[in-house]
Design a protein around this motif. Structure first.
Motif, PDB file in Angstrom:
ATOM      1  N   ILE A  47     -48.252-104.214 -84.959  1.00 23.39           N
ATOM      2  CA  ILE A  47     -47.775-103.178 -84.045  1.00 23.39           C
ATOM      3  C   ILE A  47     -46.394-103.560 -83.525  1.00 23.39           C
ATOM      4  O   ILE A  47     -46.212-104.672 -83.017  1.00 23.39           O
ATOM      5  CB  ILE A  47     -48.739-103.007 -82.851  1.00 23.39           C
ATOM      6  CG1 ILE A  47     -50.148-102.678 -83.364  1.00 23.39           C
ATOM      7  CG2 ILE A  47     -48.255-101.922 -81.903  1.00 23.39           C
ATOM      8  CD1 ILE A  47     -51.226-102.755 -82.296  1.00 23.39           C
ATOM      9  N   THR A  48     -45.428-102.654 -83.676  1.00 20.59           N
ATOM     10  CA  THR A  48     -44.115-102.827 -83.053  1.00 20.59           C
ATOM     11  C   THR A  48     -44.117-101.945 -81.817  1.00 20.59           C
ATOM     12  O   THR A  48     -44.084-100.724 -81.922  1.00 20.59           O
ATOM     13  CB  THR A  48     -43.001-102.395 -84.025  1.00 20.59           C
ATOM     14  OG1 THR A  48     -43.148-103.115 -85.240  1.00 20.59           O
ATOM     15  CG2 THR A  48     -41.632-102.688 -83.423  1.00 20.59           C
ATOM     16  N   PRO A  88     -49.105-108.537 -83.098  1.00 16.86           N
ATOM     17  CA  PRO A  88     -47.659-108.775 -83.233  1.00 16.86           C
ATOM     18  C   PRO A  88     -47.251-108.906 -84.694  1.00 16.86           C
ATOM     19  O   PRO A  88     -48.083-109.171 -85.566  1.00 16.86           O
ATOM     20  CB  PRO A  88     -47.465-110.109 -82.490  1.00 16.86           C
ATOM     21  CG  PRO A  88     -48.794-110.756 -82.483  1.00 16.86           C
ATOM     22  CD  PRO A  88     -49.809-109.663 -82.502  1.00 16.86           C
ATOM     23  N   ARG A  89     -45.969-108.727 -84.935  1.00 15.76           N
ATOM     24  CA  ARG A  89     -45.453-108.924 -86.282  1.00 15.76           C
ATOM     25  C   ARG A  89     -45.769-110.326 -86.745  1.00 15.76           C
ATOM     26  O   ARG A  89     -45.627-111.296 -86.002  1.00 15.76           O
ATOM     27  CB  ARG A  89     -43.944-108.719 -86.313  1.00 15.76           C
ATOM     28  CG  ARG A  89     -43.518-107.296 -86.135  1.00 15.76           C
ATOM     29  CD  ARG A  89     -42.074-107.128 -86.499  1.00 15.76           C
ATOM     30  NE  ARG A  89     -41.618-105.785 -86.205  1.00 15.76           N
ATOM     31  CZ  ARG A  89     -40.391-105.342 -86.440  1.00 15.76           C
ATOM     32  NH1 ARG A  89     -39.504-106.162 -86.961  1.00 15.76           N
ATOM     33  NH2 ARG A  89     -40.067-104.116 -86.158  1.00 15.76           N
ATOM     34  N   ARG A  91     -44.256-112.344 -88.535  1.00 15.02           N
ATOM     35  CA  ARG A  91     -43.139-113.291 -88.457  1.00 15.02           C
ATOM     36  C   ARG A  91     -42.823-113.694 -87.023  1.00 15.02           C
ATOM     37  O   ARG A  91     -42.018-114.584 -86.801  1.00 15.02           O
ATOM     38  CB  ARG A  91     -41.890-112.668 -89.079  1.00 15.02           C
ATOM     39  CG  ARG A  91     -41.920-112.653 -90.586  1.00 15.02           C
ATOM     40  CD  ARG A  91     -40.700-111.964 -91.143  1.00 15.02           C
ATOM     41  NE  ARG A  91     -40.651-112.073 -92.586  1.00 15.02           N
ATOM     42  CZ  ARG A  91     -39.953-112.991 -93.241  1.00 15.02           C
ATOM     43  NH1 ARG A  91     -39.247-113.874 -92.571  1.00 15.02           N
ATOM     44  NH2 ARG A  91     -39.962-113.035 -94.549  1.00 15.02           N
ATOM     45  N   HIS A  92     -43.431-113.023 -86.056  1.00 12.11           N
ATOM     46  CA  HIS A  92     -43.110-113.324 -84.667  1.00 12.11           C
ATOM     47  C   HIS A  92     -44.243-114.039 -83.948  1.00 12.11           C
ATOM     48  O   HIS A  92     -44.239-114.132 -82.729  1.00 12.11           O
ATOM     49  CB  HIS A  92     -42.767-112.032 -83.913  1.00 12.11           C
ATOM     50  CG  HIS A  92     -41.466-111.430 -84.319  1.00 12.11           C
ATOM     51  ND1 HIS A  92     -41.053-110.176 -83.916  1.00 12.11           N
ATOM     52  CD2 HIS A  92     -40.466-111.912 -85.084  1.00 12.11           C
ATOM     53  CE1 HIS A  92     -39.865-109.915 -84.437  1.00 12.11           C
ATOM     54  NE2 HIS A  92     -39.489-110.944 -85.152  1.00 12.11           N
ATOM     55  N   THR A  93     -45.229-114.481 -84.681  1.00 13.45           N
ATOM     56  CA  THR A  93     -46.347-115.127 -84.013  1.00 13.45           C
ATOM     57  C   THR A  93     -46.123-116.630 -83.988  1.00 13.45           C
ATOM     58  O   THR A  93     -45.595-117.214 -84.922  1.00 13.45           O
ATOM     59  CB  THR A  93     -47.674-114.823 -84.710  1.00 13.45           C
ATOM     60  OG1 THR A  93     -47.582-115.211 -86.077  1.00 13.45           O
ATOM     61  CG2 THR A  93     -47.995-113.344 -84.638  1.00 13.45           C
ATOM     62  N   TYR A  94     -46.578-117.231 -82.907  1.00 13.13           N
ATOM     63  CA  TYR A  94     -46.408-118.660 -82.719  1.00 13.13           C
ATOM     64  C   TYR A  94     -47.128-119.410 -83.830  1.00 13.13           C
ATOM     65  O   TYR A  94     -48.314-119.159 -84.094  1.00 13.13           O
ATOM     66  CB  TYR A  94     -46.962-119.062 -81.353  1.00 13.13           C
ATOM     67  CG  TYR A  94     -46.788-120.520 -81.028  1.00 13.13           C
ATOM     68  CD1 TYR A  94     -47.884-121.361 -80.929  1.00 13.13           C
ATOM     69  CD2 TYR A  94     -45.522-121.052 -80.822  1.00 13.13           C
ATOM     70  CE1 TYR A  94     -47.721-122.699 -80.637  1.00 13.13           C
ATOM     71  CE2 TYR A  94     -45.355-122.395 -80.524  1.00 13.13           C
ATOM     72  CZ  TYR A  94     -46.448-123.210 -80.429  1.00 13.13           C
ATOM     73  OH  TYR A  94     -46.295-124.534 -80.147  1.00 13.13           O
ATOM     74  N   GLU A  95     -46.383-120.271 -84.504  1.00 11.13           N
ATOM     75  CA  GLU A  95     -46.901-121.059 -85.629  1.00 11.13           C
ATOM     76  C   GLU A  95     -47.433-120.197 -86.766  1.00 11.13           C
ATOM     77  O   GLU A  95     -48.235-120.652 -87.576  1.00 11.13           O
ATOM     78  CB  GLU A  95     -47.993-122.034 -85.153  1.00 11.13           C
ATOM     79  CG  GLU A  95     -47.458-123.104 -84.220  1.00 11.13           C
ATOM     80  CD  GLU A  95     -48.499-124.156 -83.877  1.00 11.13           C
ATOM     81  OE1 GLU A  95     -48.098-125.326 -83.719  1.00 11.13           O
ATOM     82  OE2 GLU A  95     -49.680-123.813 -83.760  1.00 11.13           O
ATOM     83  N   GLY A  96     -46.999-118.957 -86.830  1.00 10.96           N
ATOM     84  CA  GLY A  96     -47.423-118.085 -87.918  1.00 10.96           C
ATOM     85  C   GLY A  96     -48.891-117.744 -87.885  1.00 10.96           C
ATOM     86  O   GLY A  96     -49.457-117.330 -88.886  1.00 10.96           O
ATOM     87  N   MET A  97     -49.524-117.912 -86.736  1.00 13.41           N
ATOM     88  CA  MET A  97     -50.966-117.684 -86.675  1.00 13.41           C
ATOM     89  C   MET A  97     -51.263-116.262 -86.257  1.00 13.41           C
ATOM     90  O   MET A  97     -50.750-115.767 -85.259  1.00 13.41           O
ATOM     91  CB  MET A  97     -51.590-118.651 -85.675  1.00 13.41           C
ATOM     92  CG  MET A  97     -51.573-120.067 -86.160  1.00 13.41           C
ATOM     93  SD  MET A  97     -52.882-121.018 -85.418  1.00 13.41           S
ATOM     94  CE  MET A  97     -52.751-122.533 -86.343  1.00 13.41           C
ATOM     95  N   ILE A  98     -52.083-115.618 -87.033  1.00  9.42           N
ATOM     96  CA  ILE A  98     -52.556-114.284 -86.669  1.00  9.42           C
ATOM     97  C   ILE A  98     -54.079-114.322 -86.680  1.00  9.42           C
ATOM     98  O   ILE A  98     -54.685-115.252 -87.215  1.00  9.42           O
ATOM     99  CB  ILE A  98     -52.054-113.203 -87.648  1.00  9.42           C
ATOM    100  CG1 ILE A  98     -52.588-113.465 -89.067  1.00  9.42           C
ATOM    101  CG2 ILE A  98     -50.547-113.121 -87.646  1.00  9.42           C
ATOM    102  CD1 ILE A  98     -52.360-112.327 -90.020  1.00  9.42           C
ATOM    103  N   VAL A  99     -54.688-113.346 -86.077  1.00  9.24           N
ATOM    104  CA  VAL A  99     -56.143-113.242 -86.115  1.00  9.24           C
ATOM    105  C   VAL A  99     -56.475-112.026 -86.964  1.00  9.24           C
ATOM    106  O   VAL A  99     -56.327-110.888 -86.517  1.00  9.24           O
ATOM    107  CB  VAL A  99     -56.743-113.081 -84.703  1.00  9.24           C
ATOM    108  CG1 VAL A  99     -58.258-113.013 -84.792  1.00  9.24           C
ATOM    109  CG2 VAL A  99     -56.324-114.236 -83.822  1.00  9.24           C
ATOM    110  N   PRO A 318     -38.644-113.033 -79.116  1.00  8.30           N
ATOM    111  CA  PRO A 318     -39.713-112.177 -79.649  1.00  8.30           C
ATOM    112  C   PRO A 318     -40.822-113.017 -80.273  1.00  8.30           C
ATOM    113  O   PRO A 318     -41.022-113.028 -81.482  1.00  8.30           O
ATOM    114  CB  PRO A 318     -38.979-111.349 -80.713  1.00  8.30           C
ATOM    115  CG  PRO A 318     -37.896-112.248 -81.196  1.00  8.30           C
ATOM    116  CD  PRO A 318     -37.467-113.067 -80.014  1.00  8.30           C
ATOM    117  N   MET A 319     -41.538-113.726 -79.406  1.00  8.10           N
ATOM    118  CA  MET A 319     -42.603-114.582 -79.894  1.00  8.10           C
ATOM    119  C   MET A 319     -43.907-114.218 -79.193  1.00  8.10           C
ATOM    120  O   MET A 319     -43.914-113.885 -78.007  1.00  8.10           O
ATOM    121  CB  MET A 319     -42.282-116.051 -79.645  1.00  8.10           C
ATOM    122  CG  MET A 319     -43.273-116.984 -80.330  1.00  8.10           C
ATOM    123  SD  MET A 319     -42.619-118.616 -80.564  1.00  8.10           S
ATOM    124  CE  MET A 319     -42.696-119.235 -78.911  1.00  8.10           C
TER     125      MET A 319
END
Lengths: 367, 117
Positions: A47-48, A88-89, A91-99, A318-319
């Protein structure tokens, strides 16, 4: 290639979305229609969020996916506000972690995985995908974009991949969870399902499952009222005014409903005067609060922080943080009353200031 | 006394070594905090070479050979830098792949169909 992470659909809203109204773009407008012999699974919704030029956050408050024209807002309710962003995008997540919503079917069926019912919970559809976006209490005037990432296959392609000896073409969704510390076992028995086009939306994560149903569970909430000093605040929809919508209810009456929730992550965005956050399990004879002693979550120290990295990182960075893992392990809510609670430090927490988010796997058994 | 030609060759070799050393020192020590260090280093190499060539054109004898060597050494260093550029231009670009929160979707232990929590 066994799988290709690709964009399954992308929708951009421009113009004004009036307060408390929903935007329901078509699948076609997001290029999210599949060909006749195709299957797809949504891994992640990116989501942007809408933000005014001066940095003011606009209330894109709910994003709900719709699988083959079946809404699943009771299972997946993502917050699209920039501060409490649940998608979040990448590329903008801390340590590249997404759920993600789950592991892809190809990964879930790679041997050895004796419990794919717990992992193969990506959102599955075989015709079209669309989203519903709802504005909060004020108009949204800035553009926002929702992007669905996942895998798409032709039936023939998937059959070829799963025919390899290291994969199983049959998904056994039965699940057993042994909660040793509390001396109980949760068992869900479901017949094995051949993975093909006919059964695709009956797999875990599909919208046409027969009970027992296995779905990923993502939900957020906010305290619609100020807290009562030194008392726990429950995010209950049945108490008038505690939360705004039923999709924000974090009070699970699984003592009277044939459901279970395996909680994997809990996040909270702290506000002034917030002190504790925890999950309460009513039937726990050892300690009802989880983690034991509650978890300290203040504006200065918040191990459950999620969404925009600010205030722990500069506001113009943007993190984002993914919803944190809850207490280092899974928590089962089953045959009991379970709920998320917060408590202040002796001074009220203002209304609409604390955001909580939870994710896990929801099981719905036959009554 | 060594023959003049031999002395000039030695001076040229010495100049080349000095030129290469100097170029490398400039790149690794003087320019280490510069953002585009390799491009700047390349410019420095050509600068040293220009000084050497100019010097060789203005003077005679052993010192001219030294200056020539300086230029050769600097240009050799430039060649190594350019080789690095060519190598990277041909390599695949690194692509970002999102990683998942590691323990979120871990399946049960091998051989077990029971999730222990």
């Amino acid at each position: 290639m066994r799988k290709e992470l690709s964009i399954l659909g992308q929708w951009t809203h421009t113009g004004t979305l009036a307060a408390n109204t929903e935007w329901q773009p078509s699948a076609a407008s997001g290029n999210a229609e599949l060909d006749t012999d195709e299957l797809a699974e949504v891994l992640y919704l990116e989501i942007t969020p809408p933000v005014l030029p001066d940095g003011t956050i606009e209330p894109l408050e709910h994003v709900w996916p719709v699988l083959d024209e079946t809404p699943i807002r009771e299972y997946v309710n993502l917050c699209g506000r920039k501060d409490a962003l649940m998608g979040p995008r990448m590329r903008h997540t801390y340590e590249g972690m997404i759920v993600p919503f789950g592991m892809g079917i190809v990964d879930s069926l790679h041997r050895p995985n004796p419990a794919p019912g717990l992992t193969a919970t990506t959102l599955k559809y075989k015709d079209k995908l669309r989203i519903i976006a709802r504005a909060g209490a004020t108009d949204i005037t800035q553009p926002f974009t929702i992007t669905a990432w996942g895998y798409r296959y032709t039936e023939e392609e998937l059959a070829r991949i799963l025919s390899a000896p290291e994969y199983s073409p049959v998904l056994n969704p039965s699940v057993t969870i042994n909660d040793r510390g509390r001396g109980r076992v949760f068992s869900l028995s479901k017949a094995p399902i051949q993975v093909n086009a006919a059964n695709w939306d009956r797999l875990p994560g599909g919208a046409k499952q027969e009970k027992p149903i296995i779905m990923p569970f993502f939900r957020w909430s906010r305290n619609a009222k100020a807290t009562t000093v030194n008392m726990e605040y429950q995010f209950r929809y049945d108490i008038v005014g505690n939360v705004d919508l039923p999709e924000m209810d974090l009070y699970f009456t699984f003592d009277i409903k044939a459901k279970a929730l395996l909680v994997k992550g809990l996040g909270v965005r702290a506000a002034t005067n917030l002190k504790y956050t925890w999950i309460n399990l009513s039937a726990d004879t050892l300690h009802k609060e989880h983690p034991k002693g509650k978890l300290l979550t203040t504006v200065d120290y918040n191990p459950l922080h999620f969404g925009m990295a600010y205030p722990f990182w500069p506001a113009d960075l943007p993190m984002y943080y993914a919803i944190p893992r809850f207490a280092g392990d899974d928590l089962l809510i089953y045959k009991e009353l379970g709920y998320i609670a917060i408590q202040d430090n002796g001074t009220q927490v203002a209304a609409n200031s604390v955001y909580v988010a939870i994710n896990g796997v929801l099981f719905e058994m036959a009554e | 006394m060594l023959p003049a030609r031999f002395t000039e060759d030695l001076a040229q070799m010495g100049g080349a070594v000095a030129g290469g050393l100097g170029a490398e020192y400039i790149k690794t020590q003087l320019l280490k905090n510069v953002q585009n260090v390799e491009t700047t280093s390349l410019l420095a190499d050509f600068g040293i070479a220009a000084v050497g060539i100019f010097g060789a054109s203005q003077i005679r004898g052993t010192f001219a050979s030294l200056a020539e060597g300086l230029a050769l050494g600097a240009l050799g260093h430039a060649g190594v830098t350019l080789l690095g550029f060519l190598g990277r231009a041909g390599a695949q670009s690194r692509v970002f792949y999102p990683t998942y929160v590691s323990s979120y979707y871990s399946p049960p232990a091998v051989g077990s169909s029971v999730l222990e929590i």
